[in-house]
Design a protein around this motif. Sequence first.
Motif, PDB file in Angstrom:
ATOM      1  N   HIS A 150     -40.836 -15.158  24.815  1.00  0.00           N
ATOM      2  CA  HIS A 150     -40.201 -16.189  25.630  1.00  0.00           C
ATOM      3  C   HIS A 150     -40.062 -17.441  24.758  1.00  0.00           C
ATOM      4  O   HIS A 150     -41.079 -18.017  24.335  1.00  0.00           O
ATOM      5  CB  HIS A 150     -41.055 -16.494  26.868  1.00  0.00           C
ATOM      6  CG  HIS A 150     -40.602 -17.711  27.593  1.00  0.00           C
ATOM      7  ND1 HIS A 150     -39.383 -17.769  28.228  1.00  0.00           N
ATOM      8  CD2 HIS A 150     -41.170 -18.943  27.733  1.00  0.00           C
ATOM      9  CE1 HIS A 150     -39.220 -18.978  28.752  1.00  0.00           C
ATOM     10  NE2 HIS A 150     -40.289 -19.701  28.462  1.00  0.00           N
ATOM     11  N   VAL A 151     -38.831 -17.799  24.457  1.00  0.00           N
ATOM     12  CA  VAL A 151     -38.609 -18.967  23.601  1.00  0.00           C
ATOM     13  C   VAL A 151     -38.176 -20.140  24.485  1.00  0.00           C
ATOM     14  O   VAL A 151     -37.045 -20.169  24.965  1.00  0.00           O
ATOM     15  CB  VAL A 151     -37.538 -18.675  22.525  1.00  0.00           C
ATOM     16  CG1 VAL A 151     -37.389 -19.879  21.592  1.00  0.00           C
ATOM     17  CG2 VAL A 151     -37.909 -17.422  21.736  1.00  0.00           C
ATOM     18  N   PRO A 152     -39.088 -21.091  24.701  1.00  0.00           N
ATOM     19  CA  PRO A 152     -38.750 -22.210  25.603  1.00  0.00           C
ATOM     20  C   PRO A 152     -37.646 -23.081  25.016  1.00  0.00           C
ATOM     21  O   PRO A 152     -37.450 -23.103  23.789  1.00  0.00           O
ATOM     22  CB  PRO A 152     -40.060 -23.000  25.693  1.00  0.00           C
ATOM     23  CG  PRO A 152     -41.098 -22.194  25.030  1.00  0.00           C
ATOM     24  CD  PRO A 152     -40.434 -21.220  24.130  1.00  0.00           C
ATOM     25  N   GLU A 153     -36.958 -23.806  25.889  1.00  0.00           N
ATOM     26  CA  GLU A 153     -35.967 -24.797  25.446  1.00  0.00           C
ATOM     27  C   GLU A 153     -36.695 -25.818  24.578  1.00  0.00           C
ATOM     28  O   GLU A 153     -37.863 -26.110  24.793  1.00  0.00           O
ATOM     29  CB  GLU A 153     -35.370 -25.522  26.666  1.00  0.00           C
ATOM     30  CG  GLU A 153     -34.435 -24.669  27.511  1.00  0.00           C
ATOM     31  CD  GLU A 153     -33.269 -24.092  26.720  1.00  0.00           C
ATOM     32  OE1 GLU A 153     -32.723 -24.824  25.876  1.00  0.00           O
ATOM     33  OE2 GLU A 153     -32.927 -22.920  26.943  1.00  0.00           O
ATOM     34  N   GLY A 154     -35.999 -26.346  23.610  1.00  0.00           N
ATOM     35  CA  GLY A 154     -36.576 -27.435  22.814  1.00  0.00           C
ATOM     36  C   GLY A 154     -37.244 -26.975  21.525  1.00  0.00           C
ATOM     37  O   GLY A 154     -37.609 -27.803  20.692  1.00  0.00           O
ATOM     38  N   VAL A 155     -37.418 -25.659  21.365  1.00  0.00           N
ATOM     39  CA  VAL A 155     -38.013 -25.179  20.107  1.00  0.00           C
ATOM     40  C   VAL A 155     -36.994 -25.372  18.984  1.00  0.00           C
ATOM     41  O   VAL A 155     -35.823 -24.989  19.131  1.00  0.00           O
ATOM     42  CB  VAL A 155     -38.420 -23.688  20.227  1.00  0.00           C
ATOM     43  CG1 VAL A 155     -38.797 -23.103  18.876  1.00  0.00           C
ATOM     44  CG2 VAL A 155     -39.577 -23.540  21.208  1.00  0.00           C
TER      45      VAL A 155
ATOM     46  N   ALA B 188     -37.956  -8.922  14.342  1.00  0.00           N
ATOM     47  CA  ALA B 188     -36.628  -8.990  13.708  1.00  0.00           C
ATOM     48  C   ALA B 188     -35.549  -9.418  14.698  1.00  0.00           C
ATOM     49  O   ALA B 188     -34.741 -10.299  14.419  1.00  0.00           O
ATOM     50  CB  ALA B 188     -36.294  -7.644  13.084  1.00  0.00           C
ATOM     51  N   MET B 189     -35.547  -8.787  15.880  1.00  0.00           N
ATOM     52  CA  MET B 189     -34.550  -9.165  16.893  1.00  0.00           C
ATOM     53  C   MET B 189     -34.762 -10.593  17.357  1.00  0.00           C
ATOM     54  O   MET B 189     -33.832 -11.312  17.670  1.00  0.00           O
ATOM     55  CB  MET B 189     -34.688  -8.255  18.123  1.00  0.00           C
ATOM     56  CG  MET B 189     -33.669  -7.159  18.207  1.00  0.00           C
ATOM     57  SD  MET B 189     -34.011  -6.191  19.689  1.00  0.00           S
ATOM     58  CE  MET B 189     -33.026  -7.064  20.870  1.00  0.00           C
ATOM     59  N   LEU B 190     -36.033 -10.984  17.410  1.00  0.00           N
ATOM     60  CA  LEU B 190     -36.354 -12.355  17.818  1.00  0.00           C
ATOM     61  C   LEU B 190     -35.755 -13.350  16.819  1.00  0.00           C
ATOM     62  O   LEU B 190     -35.132 -14.338  17.213  1.00  0.00           O
ATOM     63  CB  LEU B 190     -37.881 -12.530  17.892  1.00  0.00           C
ATOM     64  CG  LEU B 190     -38.353 -13.937  18.199  1.00  0.00           C
ATOM     65  CD1 LEU B 190     -37.980 -14.333  19.622  1.00  0.00           C
ATOM     66  CD2 LEU B 190     -39.867 -14.070  18.000  1.00  0.00           C
ATOM     67  N   ALA B 191     -35.946 -13.056  15.518  1.00  0.00           N
ATOM     68  CA  ALA B 191     -35.412 -13.950  14.480  1.00  0.00           C
ATOM     69  C   ALA B 191     -33.898 -14.075  14.634  1.00  0.00           C
ATOM     70  O   ALA B 191     -33.335 -15.175  14.544  1.00  0.00           O
ATOM     71  CB  ALA B 191     -35.773 -13.414  13.103  1.00  0.00           C
ATOM     72  N   GLU B 192     -33.251 -12.938  14.906  1.00  0.00           N
ATOM     73  CA  GLU B 192     -31.791 -12.920  15.064  1.00  0.00           C
ATOM     74  C   GLU B 192     -31.360 -13.810  16.240  1.00  0.00           C
ATOM     75  O   GLU B 192     -30.467 -14.641  16.119  1.00  0.00           O
ATOM     76  CB  GLU B 192     -31.391 -11.475  15.367  1.00  0.00           C
ATOM     77  CG  GLU B 192     -30.068 -11.049  14.800  1.00  0.00           C
ATOM     78  CD  GLU B 192     -29.923  -9.533  14.927  1.00  0.00           C
ATOM     79  OE1 GLU B 192     -29.180  -8.967  14.148  1.00  0.00           O
ATOM     80  OE2 GLU B 192     -30.559  -8.904  15.814  1.00  0.00           O
ATOM     81  N   LYS B 193     -32.041 -13.632  17.386  1.00  0.00           N
ATOM     82  CA  LYS B 193     -31.687 -14.393  18.592  1.00  0.00           C
ATOM     83  C   LYS B 193     -31.974 -15.884  18.397  1.00  0.00           C
ATOM     84  O   LYS B 193     -31.228 -16.733  18.863  1.00  0.00           O
ATOM     85  CB  LYS B 193     -32.473 -13.883  19.812  1.00  0.00           C
ATOM     86  CG  LYS B 193     -32.000 -12.525  20.299  1.00  0.00           C
ATOM     87  CD  LYS B 193     -30.815 -12.648  21.256  1.00  0.00           C
ATOM     88  CE  LYS B 193     -30.054 -11.360  21.424  1.00  0.00           C
ATOM     89  NZ  LYS B 193     -30.380 -10.512  22.478  1.00  0.00           N
ATOM     90  N   MET B 194     -33.075 -16.186  17.695  1.00  0.00           N
ATOM     91  CA  MET B 194     -33.415 -17.594  17.453  1.00  0.00           C
ATOM     92  C   MET B 194     -32.346 -18.240  16.586  1.00  0.00           C
ATOM     93  O   MET B 194     -31.899 -19.358  16.858  1.00  0.00           O
ATOM     94  CB  MET B 194     -34.778 -17.700  16.760  1.00  0.00           C
ATOM     95  CG  MET B 194     -35.944 -17.508  17.683  1.00  0.00           C
ATOM     96  SD  MET B 194     -37.485 -17.607  16.740  1.00  0.00           S
ATOM     97  CE  MET B 194     -38.644 -17.988  18.053  1.00  0.00           C
ATOM     98  N   ALA B 195     -31.930 -17.526  15.537  1.00  0.00           N
ATOM     99  CA  ALA B 195     -30.900 -18.076  14.638  1.00  0.00           C
ATOM    100  C   ALA B 195     -29.617 -18.338  15.425  1.00  0.00           C
ATOM    101  O   ALA B 195     -28.961 -19.362  15.225  1.00  0.00           O
ATOM    102  CB  ALA B 195     -30.670 -17.124  13.479  1.00  0.00           C
TER     103      ALA B 195
END
Length: 270
Positions: free
Chosen positions: A105-110, A126-133
């Motif tokens: 769960h990546v909160p707003e503001g990160v 890996a998928m997390l890194a992709e979605k974060m980018a």
Amino acid sequence: MMADDTRPTLERVTVLANERVAEGVGLMVLHAPRCAAAVQPGEFVHLRVATGSDAILRRPFSVYHAHGERIELLYQVLGKGTLLMAEKIAGDEMDLVGPLGHGWHVPEGVTHALLVAGGLGAAPLAMLAEKMAQRGIAVTVALGTPTAERLFGREDFERIARQVVVATDDGSAGEHGFVTVAAERLLSEQRFDLVCTCGPEAMERAIARLASAHRVRCQVSLERLMACGIGACLSCIVSTRDGLKRACVDGPVFDAEEVVWDASQTPPKH
Ligand SMILES: Cc1cc2nc3c(=O)[nH]c(=O)nc-3n(C[C@H](O)[C@H](O)[C@H](O)COP(=O)(O)OP(=O)(O)OC[C@H]3O[C@@H](n4cnc5c(N)ncnc54)[C@H](O)[C@@H]3O)c2cc1C
Ligand code: FES
């Protein structure tokens, strides 16, 4: 294809490719349109690797990547189930239940996240890194592995991350030493607002402590032994501040502050 909102689903899947990518590590590409459309970073599939009496229980695997109608799984060959996986060739069919669990769960503001992987712990990150980018979040990755031969996925992360630091126990690639040492340095030198980690539980616990010491929120993916994967058998219990939870349905991703680490090292017997 639209995501199916009645998840998880049982899906018949076909092997598109299956190859060795590092010592003892395989990459399996599956045609799994329903799962590919629905899966979120940190979620997993429960794979039936064989029919008949071989490996009756399904085996849980994080989804490494999902593109179009395909999902990719990274697997370490350990026992009966993963040995059978390594023998699969293009065209073979299996079935899976998924996607399962609750992912990151990546909160707003990160704005800047540190992802710390121990070995195959890189798979759910890996998928997390992709979605974060995609969300414009800067990503720093620390990849830890015993030796250079066991290292994989580095180029994958390098394509999307601001920085990738590799640490090997024997110094054969990247920095010499545990990934926890590299993570401690990164946390001291840079400002992060989220740490996400997956790997051996002792490593996760150490990363959780470091994140807490640096006052950074931390999420951990706990890979417990799982039998049913859907919350019925209680084989995957995790002790938390709110009582016992099931890694398969309440996790596998937990807030690190929530986990009672001492008790969770040895899950209670049922
Ligand atoms: C949510 C989740 C996600 C996972 N994602 C991945 C992944 O992306 N890639 C990957 O390679 N593995 C992953 N695992 C671990 C994987 O499920 C096991 O390695 C696999 O089930 C072993 O099956 P096997 O039949 O080869 O081994 P078995 O014969 O069942 O066991 C061989 C050895 O592996 C150990 N083992 C078995 N299951 C687990 C487990 N769940 N966690 C840790 N050790 C285990 C056993 O204690 C034994 O020493 C994940 C586990 C969970 C719970
Ligand atoms: S694996 Fe059965 S309850 Fe989690």
